[in-house]
Design an enzyme around this catalytic site. Structure first.
Site, PDB file in Angstrom:
ATOM      1  N   LYS A 105       0.816  -1.229   0.000  1.00 21.58           N
ATOM      2  CA  LYS A 105       0.000   0.000   0.000  1.00 21.58           C
ATOM      3  C   LYS A 105       0.841   1.266   0.000  1.00 21.58           C
ATOM      4  O   LYS A 105       0.489   2.262  -0.628  1.00 21.58           O
ATOM      5  CB  LYS A 105      -0.947   0.022   1.194  1.00 21.58           C
ATOM      6  CG  LYS A 105      -0.255  -0.020   2.549  1.00 21.58           C
ATOM      7  CD  LYS A 105      -0.679  -1.206   3.340  1.00 21.58           C
ATOM      8  CE  LYS A 105       0.230  -1.537   4.471  1.00 21.58           C
ATOM      9  NZ  LYS A 105      -0.182  -2.748   5.163  1.00 21.58           N
ATOM     10  N   LYS A 205      -4.100   3.538   2.509  1.00 22.59           N
ATOM     11  CA  LYS A 205      -5.185   2.731   1.935  1.00 22.59           C
ATOM     12  C   LYS A 205      -6.328   3.607   1.429  1.00 22.59           C
ATOM     13  O   LYS A 205      -6.858   3.370   0.341  1.00 22.59           O
ATOM     14  CB  LYS A 205      -5.684   1.729   2.980  1.00 22.59           C
ATOM     15  CG  LYS A 205      -4.636   0.638   3.280  1.00 22.59           C
ATOM     16  CD  LYS A 205      -5.000  -0.189   4.491  1.00 22.59           C
ATOM     17  CE  LYS A 205      -4.016  -1.314   4.742  1.00 22.59           C
ATOM     18  NZ  LYS A 205      -4.201  -1.976   6.033  1.00 22.59           N
TER      19      LYS A 205
HETATM   20  P1  NAP Z   1       7.236  -9.385   6.053  1.00 21.82           P
HETATM   21  O1  NAP Z   1       6.602 -10.504   6.800  1.00 21.82           O
HETATM   22  O2  NAP Z   1       8.156  -8.473   6.771  1.00 21.82           O
HETATM   23  O3  NAP Z   1       7.997 -10.021   4.788  1.00 21.82           O
HETATM   24  C1  NAP Z   1       8.827  -9.253   3.959  1.00 21.82           C
HETATM   25  C2  NAP Z   1       9.639 -10.220   3.116  1.00 21.82           C
HETATM   26  O4  NAP Z   1      10.428  -9.458   2.225  1.00 21.82           O
HETATM   27  C3  NAP Z   1      10.592 -11.107   3.924  1.00 21.82           C
HETATM   28  O5  NAP Z   1      10.540 -12.411   3.426  1.00 21.82           O
HETATM   29  C4  NAP Z   1      11.968 -10.482   3.662  1.00 21.82           C
HETATM   30  O6  NAP Z   1      13.019 -11.412   3.655  1.00 21.82           O
HETATM   31  C5  NAP Z   1      11.764  -9.952   2.255  1.00 21.82           C
HETATM   32  N1  NAP Z   1      12.642  -8.844   1.929  1.00 21.82           N
HETATM   33  C6  NAP Z   1      12.763  -7.666   2.562  1.00 21.82           C
HETATM   34  N2  NAP Z   1      13.675  -6.888   1.931  1.00 21.82           N
HETATM   35  C7  NAP Z   1      14.137  -7.611   0.901  1.00 21.82           C
HETATM   36  C8  NAP Z   1      15.093  -7.373  -0.120  1.00 21.82           C
HETATM   37  N3  NAP Z   1      15.756  -6.221  -0.189  1.00 21.82           N
HETATM   38  N4  NAP Z   1      15.311  -8.348  -1.039  1.00 21.82           N
HETATM   39  C9  NAP Z   1      14.652  -9.522  -0.980  1.00 21.82           C
HETATM   40  N5  NAP Z   1      13.720  -9.793  -0.040  1.00 21.82           N
HETATM   41  C10 NAP Z   1      13.464  -8.846   0.889  1.00 21.82           C
HETATM   42  O7  NAP Z   1       6.114  -8.458   5.381  1.00 21.82           O
HETATM   43  P2  NAP Z   1       4.604  -8.862   5.063  1.00 21.82           P
HETATM   44  O8  NAP Z   1       3.769  -8.657   6.282  1.00 21.82           O
HETATM   45  O9  NAP Z   1       4.549 -10.152   4.354  1.00 21.82           O
HETATM   46  O10 NAP Z   1       4.187  -7.659   4.080  1.00 21.82           O
HETATM   47  C11 NAP Z   1       4.543  -7.664   2.717  1.00 21.82           C
HETATM   48  C12 NAP Z   1       3.746  -6.593   1.983  1.00 21.82           C
HETATM   49  O11 NAP Z   1       2.351  -6.902   2.088  1.00 21.82           O
HETATM   50  C13 NAP Z   1       3.884  -5.189   2.565  1.00 21.82           C
HETATM   51  O12 NAP Z   1       3.792  -4.257   1.528  1.00 21.82           O
HETATM   52  C14 NAP Z   1       2.675  -5.056   3.476  1.00 21.82           C
HETATM   53  O13 NAP Z   1       2.275  -3.729   3.667  1.00 21.82           O
HETATM   54  C15 NAP Z   1       1.654  -5.802   2.660  1.00 21.82           C
HETATM   55  N6  NAP Z   1       0.521  -6.337   3.414  1.00 21.82           N
HETATM   56  C16 NAP Z   1       0.754  -7.079   4.518  1.00 21.82           C
HETATM   57  C17 NAP Z   1      -0.330  -7.628   5.190  1.00 21.82           C
HETATM   58  C18 NAP Z   1      -0.132  -8.499   6.395  1.00 21.82           C
HETATM   59  O14 NAP Z   1      -1.105  -9.004   6.933  1.00 21.82           O
HETATM   60  N7  NAP Z   1       1.101  -8.735   6.852  1.00 21.82           N
HETATM   61  C19 NAP Z   1      -1.627  -7.404   4.734  1.00 21.82           C
HETATM   62  C20 NAP Z   1      -1.809  -6.634   3.577  1.00 21.82           C
HETATM   63  C21 NAP Z   1      -0.723  -6.111   2.922  1.00 21.82           C
HETATM   64  P3  NAP Z   1      13.423 -12.249   4.986  1.00 21.82           P
HETATM   65  O15 NAP Z   1      12.267 -13.160   5.237  1.00 21.82           O
HETATM   66  O16 NAP Z   1      14.650 -12.992   4.625  1.00 21.82           O
HETATM   67  O17 NAP Z   1      13.624 -11.246   6.057  1.00 21.82           O
HETATM   68  N1  HSE Z   2      -0.793  -3.414   9.658  1.00 19.14           N
HETATM   69  C1  HSE Z   2      -1.923  -3.650   8.808  1.00 19.14           C
HETATM   70  C2  HSE Z   2      -3.186  -3.746   9.665  1.00 19.14           C
HETATM   71  C3  HSE Z   2      -1.710  -4.912   8.001  1.00 19.14           C
HETATM   72  O1  HSE Z   2      -3.093  -3.802  10.892  1.00 19.14           O
HETATM   73  O2  HSE Z   2      -4.281  -3.734   9.108  1.00 19.14           O
HETATM   74  C4  HSE Z   2      -2.630  -5.029   6.828  1.00 19.14           C
HETATM   75  O3  HSE Z   2      -2.389  -4.064   5.856  1.00 19.14           O
END
Ligand code: NAP
Ligand code: HSE
Length: 427
Positions: A105, A205
């Site tokens: 986002k 968002k």
């Molecule tokens: P996360 O758990 O922190 O995962 C990020 C991943 O990216 C990790 O696997 C990390 O590697 C990898 N990474 C970071 N920097 C990198 C680089 N320079 N080169 C290669 N890999 C790299 O994050 P997430 O929660 O999955 O979120 C991912 C995206 O989805 C974000 O934009 C977030 O805003 C969005 N999002 C998340 C959620 C949610 O529920 N979490 C919901 C909606 C949207 P390592 O594993 O080795 O550290």
């Molecule tokens: N930090 C976010 C939340 C994750 O609490 O809704 C989903 O975008």
């Protein structure tokens, strides 16, 4: 069956959910596309980190360019987060002819316009369903299903962390800090929670949703944002007594003259469809001129719900590849609507004021509201310890700048101890 190779940047919460769904539902997904999706590479930072999901093939790499530059990969899913290096990697992937899916986002809200134009110019898809409200299909709903409407208004609970905190405060009467540290230990809230609790996540968002709904670019910095740190258990109790729930609401209202896009803790009457969206759930209410009112409720975060949205987009891209029809980006910005100032907007307001319990205190405050054209709908006064009284005001629909000017004058009255809270009330 034809194979379509996908490269995934990031294997954290969303990346692992995405891979799990692609692996677990592989047969059904292939049947729906008429081609097989093959996850050919996944980029991470740390190869030694334990992973929640095991890959069917040894495809991990620490070099994202193994994905952006691989000529066999047709779809790149960016699931890293933040603006850099995600943006540079997406630009590189587009330049190399890849279709893009992203959950990011912050990147979409800040630089999505340029990325979509780049994808469109290269004849490639750019999809971003997971970037707003996780598993809720609000991007496709606004961008496609409701494309025949003039959208008048969107109101959303689009941040699960703050909704969890406010729900717990409502159910348990606990203070913000206590619930926040519980949410952190359960893994709902980040160790650095500012993006959620100060409203920035919701700001990104709603900027995306407003852009889709009104076909206008939205500068994120112009979206007014207020977080939930100042909401006290007392406000929650008083709001409950008045028949309201306090929620962090992201709103976007549009007209031919401009748009108002903002994030504020808001009192919602219990009959509002978002008032009972509790815990980590998200909800988005849309009002269109043709469809009327509709509300989507579901899981706004988490590995599988967000992975569901990412996989939906990957399937969308794959179908377009099979049909030779890539190049679709969500319709977002054909013009720049002005952002109308929040100060001139109209709303009901709730204000909680503590005064010395003296004759004429209530009358003095009421006079100041009246002098500023602020009409009062209801007022409740209660005696408190230490010769104080608490007065809770709910106004009729009034101009925001008038309420703030009145409260500033009220604050300066010798009889007033504090103006504890002033919040918008939605009907
Ligand atoms: P996360 O758990 O922190 O995962 C990020 C991943 O990216 C990790 O696997 C990390 O590697 C990898 N990474 C970071 N920097 C990198 C680089 N320079 N080169 C290669 N890999 C790299 O994050 P997430 O929660 O999955 O979120 C991912 C995206 O989805 C974000 O934009 C977030 O805003 C969005 N999002 C998340 C959620 C949610 O529920 N979490 C919901 C909606 C949207 P390592 O594993 O080795 O550290
Ligand atoms: N930090 C976010 C939340 C994750 O609490 O809704 C989903 O975008």
């Amino acid at each position: 069956m034809r194979e379509i190779k996908v490269g995934i940047l990031g294997f954290g919460t969303v990346g692992s959910g995405t891979v799990k769904i692609l692996q677990d539902n592989a047969d059904a997904i292939s049947a729906r596309i008429g081609a097989e999706i093959v996850v050919s590479r996944v980029a991470v930072r740390d190869l030694t980190k334990p992973r929640d999901v095991s890959l069917h093939a040894p495809t991990l790499t620490t070099n994202p360019q193994d994905i952006t530059d691989d000529p066999d990969i047709e779809i790149v899913a960016e699931l890293i987060g933040g603006v850099e290096p995600a943006r540079t990697l997406v630009e590189r992937a587009i330049a190399n002819g890849k279709n893009i899916v992203t959950a990011n986002k912050e990147m979409v809200a800040k630089v999505g316009h340029d990325l979509r134009i780049a994808a469109q110019s290269s004849g490639k898809d750019f999809f971003m369903e997971a970037s707003v409200a996780g598993g809720i299909p609000i991007i496709a709903t606004l961008g496609e299903s409701l494309a025949g409407n003039q959208v008048r208004e969107i109101a959303g609970i689009v941040n699960g962390t703050t909704n969890y905190i406010l729900t717990k405060m409502t159910q348990e009467g606990a203070a913000f800090e206590k619930v926040l540290s519980e949410a952190q230990s359960l893994g709902y809230a980040e160790a650095e929670p500012s993006s959620d609790v100060d409203g920035y996540d919701a700001q990104y968002k709603i900027a995306i949703l407003a852009s889709l709904a009104f076909g206008s670019r939205v500068n994120v910095e112009d979206v007014q944002v207020e977080g939930i740190r100042h909401i006290s258990p007392r406000d929650i109790v008083v709001a409950k007594e008045l028949g309201y729930r306090i929620k962090l609401i992201a709103t976007a209202q549009g007209s031919p003259n401009g748009m108002r896009v903002r994030v504020n803790p808001t009192l919602l009457p219990l009959k509002h469809p978002l008032a009972t969206v509790d815990g980590v759930f998200n909800g988005v209410f849309v009002r269109g001129d043709a469809v009327g009112d509709l509300t989507l409720i579901g899981r706004g975060a988490g590995s599988l719900p967000t992975g569901s949205a990412v996989v939906g987009d990957i399937i969308h891209c794959a179908r377009n590849i099979v049909a030779g029809a890539t190049g679709r980006v969500p319709y977002m910005a054909s013009h720049d609507l002005p952002m109308l100032p929040a100060a001139s907007s109209w709303s009901k307001f709730y204000a909680r004021v503590r005064v010395l319990d003296r004759p004429k205190a209530l009358a003095a405050i009421a006079t100041i509201f009246g002098d500023h054209d602020v009409s009062i709908e209801s007022v409740i006064q209660r005696a408190m310890p230490d010769e104080e009284a608490e007065i809770v005001w709910v106004t009729h629909e009034v101009r925001e700048q008038d309420v703030h000017a009145a409260l500033a004058t009220i604050h300066a009255l010798p009889v007033v101890r504090s103006v504890d809270t002033a919040l918008r009330v939605m009907e």
